[in-house]
Write an enzyme that holds these catalytic residues in place. Structure first.
Site, PDB file in Angstrom:
ATOM      1  N   ARG A 121      -3.748 -14.615  -0.523  1.00 25.19           N
ATOM      2  CA  ARG A 121      -4.760 -14.954   0.158  1.00 25.19           C
ATOM      3  C   ARG A 121      -5.686 -16.138  -0.372  1.00 25.19           C
ATOM      4  NH1 ARG A 121      -6.675  -8.680   1.016  1.00 25.19           N
ATOM      5  NH2 ARG A 121      -5.703  -8.864  -1.092  1.00 25.19           N
TER       6      ARG A 121
ATOM      7  N   ASN B 146       0.738  -1.217   0.194  1.00 28.75           N
ATOM      8  CA  ASN B 146       0.047  -0.170  -0.027  1.00 28.75           C
ATOM      9  C   ASN B 146       0.920   1.213   0.020  1.00 28.75           C
ATOM     10  OD1 ASN B 146      -1.896  -2.002   0.289  1.00 28.75           O
ATOM     11  ND2 ASN B 146      -3.132  -0.728   1.790  1.00 28.75           N
TER      12      ASN B 146
END
Length: 369
Positions: free
Chosen positions: A240, A106
């Site tokens: 994920r 990020n």
């Protein structure tokens, strides 16, 4: 190859399979100007106000939140409004032995470095200079010997330890290193010396080499990249549950653009042009993705689209859910995943347009207008 004198250029640049930096030597053919695609990785406007006094206060607050190993954590804008009190957690992620983790996720760490360097240019504040050098040490230390950069450092003990192209993390690091080596603003000051620039050039060389080796090859043909790769074997790996090993278009756009920006050795050019060809051959003209639905894929003569994920072994697209399974019908995945993730887009249109207009790559057919 092209001689620098003939090119009318004077640069410091290494050939990628050599650890040394050569100045004003014979270098590979000139790179392509892809600033329009890479400048988003250079943006630090979320910190900068343009007011030197306010920016200096914020910069010193940021310095106080820097982790002992030199990195920073993500989404810290609210925390940076005041100085660290010496007690609050400076990262919500920790290693198994309790060390707070720094991250490139990020936009973290690379954006702090850019902002701090900009404030240093205006203030010559020694604490800010020391902080930037400490952060660059973090960049150098966190790199794997293979040339890959993970999402976090030290190791988190999960997918974050993989070579991370996801959310453009590794590309941001390489653009940063390249800007520092070439003294691009805001690194056109004495904030980092030639020793740092030499070390960053070597790190960048290794990063480019890793990227070339990680490019997914199908039947002898280089294609694009995954969002995460094994730092040792180079293979695309999952993250994920809904992020399976794959070819990933979104991140591959940034990787390709960065390779185009680099001196064009034969292997760099092959990697970039192979990726461009993959995007060209797998584009879906006349289709637009609507993330909000209910009709997610709509006909539109002016649009071009790519799915986000494709199989590692072939060019079949897929969607995925928290059950870790692949689906070819977006309506078969849960509503939460269907609406909570970008499953397609026009990611590579600007890339192909720039490559075509610069003469770097010849399109199979014109892009939709």
């Amino acid at each position: 190859e092209q001689n620098l004198t003939d090119a009318g250029t004077s640069v410091t640049q290494a050939v990628y399979n050599d650890a040394n930096v050569y100045k004003n030597a014979v270098v590979p053919l000139a790179s392509v100007n892809v600033s329009s695609l890479l400048d988003k990785y250079r943006d630090f406007s979320k910190f900068s106000t343009g007011n030197t006094s306010k920016d200096t206060t914020l910069a010193l607050n940021i310095v106080s939140w820097q982790l002992p190993h030199g990195g920073f954590f993500k989404a810290m804008e609210k925390n940076y409004k005041s100085k660290w009190d010496g007690k609050a957690a400076r990262s919500t992620w920790k290693s198994k032995d309790g060390v707070e983790l720094g991250t490139f996720d990020n936009e973290a760490t690379t954006t702090e470095i850019r902002f701090l360097a900009d404030v240093y240019k205006k203030t010559k504040n020694k604490d800010i200079k020391t902080s930037v050098q400490k952060a660059i040490d973090f960049v150098l230390t966190s790199q794997y010997s293979s040339g890959a950069w993970p999402q976090v450092y030290p190791k988190r003990g999960n997918y974050s330890d993989a070579a991370t192209y996801n959310d453009d993390a590794m590309v941001r690091v390489m653009v940063l290193a390249d800007d520092i080596v070439n003294k691009r603003q805001p690194f056109d000051s004495d904030i980092l010396d030639n020793t740092y620039r030499s070390r960053l050039q070597q790190a960048l060389n290794k990063g480019v080499q890793y990227t070339i080796k990680a490019q997914i090859v199908n039947n002898g043909t280089p294609t694009i990249w995954g969002a995460q790769h094994d730092p040792v074997t180079y293979e695309s790996v999952p993250a994920r549950a809904f992020e399976l090993a794959s070819k990933t278009t979104t991140e591959s756009v940034g990787i390709t653009a960065f390779l185009m920006s680099q001196p064009q050795t034969a292997e760099v050019k092959k990697a970039a042009q192979s990726a461009l060809k993959w995007f060209d051959m797998n584009r879906i003209d006349g289709m637009k993705y609507n993330r909000q639905g209910p009709e997610f894929f709509q006909k539109d003569a002016s649009s071009v689209m790519w799915y986000r994920f494709y199989n590692v072994e072939d060019n079949k697209y897929f969607f995925s859910d928290r059950d870790g399974k692949k689906y070819t019908d977006i309506m078969k995945i849960s509503e939460e995943r269907r609406l909570g993730y970008a499953w397609a887009g026009s990611q590579a249109k600007s890339l192909l347009k720039l490559a075509s207009e610069s003469g770097y790559y010849k399109l199979s057919k014109p892009l939709p207008q």
